[in-house]
Design an enzyme around this catalytic site. Structure first.
Site, short mmCIF file in Angstrom:
data_model
loop_
_atom_site.label_atom_id
_atom_site.label_comp_id
_atom_site.label_asym_id
_atom_site.label_seq_id
_atom_site.Cartn_x
_atom_site.Cartn_y
_atom_site.Cartn_z
N ASP A 73 0.82 -1.20 0.00
CA ASP A 73 0.00 0.00 0.00
C ASP A 73 0.86 1.26 0.00
O ASP A 73 1.60 1.51 0.95
CB ASP A 73 -0.89 -0.01 1.25
CG ASP A 73 -1.85 1.15 1.29
OD1 ASP A 73 -2.19 1.69 0.22
OD2 ASP A 73 -2.28 1.53 2.40
N ASP A 281 -2.53 5.86 -5.15
CA ASP A 281 -2.74 4.85 -4.10
C ASP A 281 -2.91 3.46 -4.71
O ASP A 281 -3.94 3.15 -5.30
CB ASP A 281 -3.97 5.22 -3.28
CG ASP A 281 -4.13 4.37 -2.03
OD1 ASP A 281 -3.41 3.37 -1.89
OD2 ASP A 281 -4.98 4.70 -1.19
#
Length: 396
Positions: A73, A281
């Site tokens: 992430d 992201d």
């Protein structure tokens, strides 16, 4: 995974490791097809799999080692794994890491400088133990901050060890994580992120990854690189300067508008957009756009596609969309041209659905579906991000 509504799963296993020789790490990235009904809102080169909707790093923790599959992430910093004893752990297929069986596990004290690194979610109260609490749009984790030996292994069997990596030993974890996800590994810009911690030993705080399109055959793999050798160079590379904001984790750019073919849809109709209004992201599949911007963009998309959408509420089409070129315009004259591979996902029923959605927020988030078939290089030290159009199904 900062404000995550959806997640995307991918599994990382090491393909080649050269960090022990002063170079970077190379791991293999393999992508598995998204499972219907299971959608939730390094110089190291690794393997990425598309499974449900995240990218997962395969890494060994402790002595003797326990293999952990953690979601990759770029929207967060902390590396955490489910740990025994579990006050509240979600169901996990593989064995849960037990720190009591590791000779290299060390809980951090409140006096430790590492306990106070930005982005750790750490807090001290009542005891000398460094506790942490970390939340996501899709879940949360709580436990103790600790240091531990981390090992990555190449396909040939070569291993590279990183002693004393700070991570969260999670005893209370909840959310939309599935049984194959044993934690989360943050690749954000913060000092406690995995790439920031190991960067100095592998040639720098930088990494690159090549994400395959949504419907890629799960047997095809791509790559993730960390440190030396991860630089994105050559013809066709587009480089943008990252914006420093109050958020010291995220990779932020200034998005000024989006074009549908030659029609520009400005980010804002009431003045210049705020600096750093768009975050990259990898932990979120769809691109999330402010409601007002999404409405204007969706109207242009409908106008440029001759066929009608399947229903009035979504931008999903039964027919092939042809060459509907869209362009993301960033500050500084940086234009990122997108094809339908990045802007529409081909679904299991053969339909094509727009990879962006509307949210009640003033800022945008560019999800991993829109970054498919780009080799994307993140350089924390130089505050840049680079994009190179690449067939990621052939970038092993």
């Amino acid at each position: 995974m900062a404000p995550t509504i959806f997640l995307l799963l991918t599994l990382l296993s090491i393909a080649e490791s050269t960090a022990g020789k002063g170079g970077g790490l190379k791991l293999e990235l393999i992508r598995r097809r998204l499972s219907p009904g299971n959608v939730s809102p390094m110089a190291a080169k690794s393997q990425i799999w598309p499974e449900t909707s995240e990218f997962i790093v395969k890494i060994a923790i402790g002595t003797p080692p326990t293999e952990v599959h953690a979601i990759l992430d770029t929207g967060s910093d902390l590396f955490w794994a489910q740990c025994r004893p579990c006050a509240k752990c979600y169901q996990q297929t593989n064995p849960i890491y037990d720190p009591s069986k590791s000779s290299t596990f060390r809980i951090l004290s409140c006096k430790s400088p590492q306990c106070h690194l930005r982005g750790s979610g750490a807090a001290c109260s009542g005891t000398d133990t460094c506790k942490y609490s970390y939340g996501y749009g899709s879940g949360s984790t709580q436990g103790e901050l600790a240091s531990e030996k981390m090992v990555v292994t190449s396909r040939s069997g070569a291993t590279t060890s990183f002693p004393g990596v700070v991570f969260g030993c999670g005893h209370n974890n909840s959310g939309t994580f599935n049984a194959n996800e044993m934690g989360l590994i943050g690749f954000g810009r913060g000092a406690i992120s995995f790439v920031s911690q190991i960067g100095p030993s592998v040639g720098g705080r930088k990494f690159s990854l090549c994400l395959m399109p949504y419907n890629t055959d799960p047997r095809i793999s791509s790559s993730l690189s960390i440190g030396s050798g991860s630089e994105v160079k050559g013809p066709g590379v587009i480089t943008a300067q990252l914006v420093r904001t109050s958020d010291q984790t995220s990779y932020s750019l200034t998005l000024t508008g989006i074009s549908v073919r030659k029609t520009l849809v400005p980010y804002s109709t009431s003045g210049p957009p705020a600096k750093g209004n768009a975050v990259l992201d990898t932990g979120t599949p769809p691109t999330l756009l402010p409601k007002e911007l999404y409405g204007r963009l969706a109207a242009e998309v409908r106008r440029h596609i001759p066929s009608k959408p399947i229903d009035d509420d979504t931008l999903c089409y039964k027919d092939n969309l042809g060459d509907l070129v869209m362009t993301l315009h960033f500050d500084g004259g940086v234009d990122l041209r997108l094809s339908t591979i990045q802007t529409f996902n081909k679904m299991p029923d053969g339909s094509f659905c727009f990879t962006a959605m509307s949210v009640d927020d003033k800022d945008a988030l560019i999800g991993n579906s829109m970054m498919a078939n780009f080799l994307v290089g993140y350089d924390i030290d130089n505050m840049t991000v680079s994009f190179k159009p690449t067939d990621c199904t052939k970038a092993g």
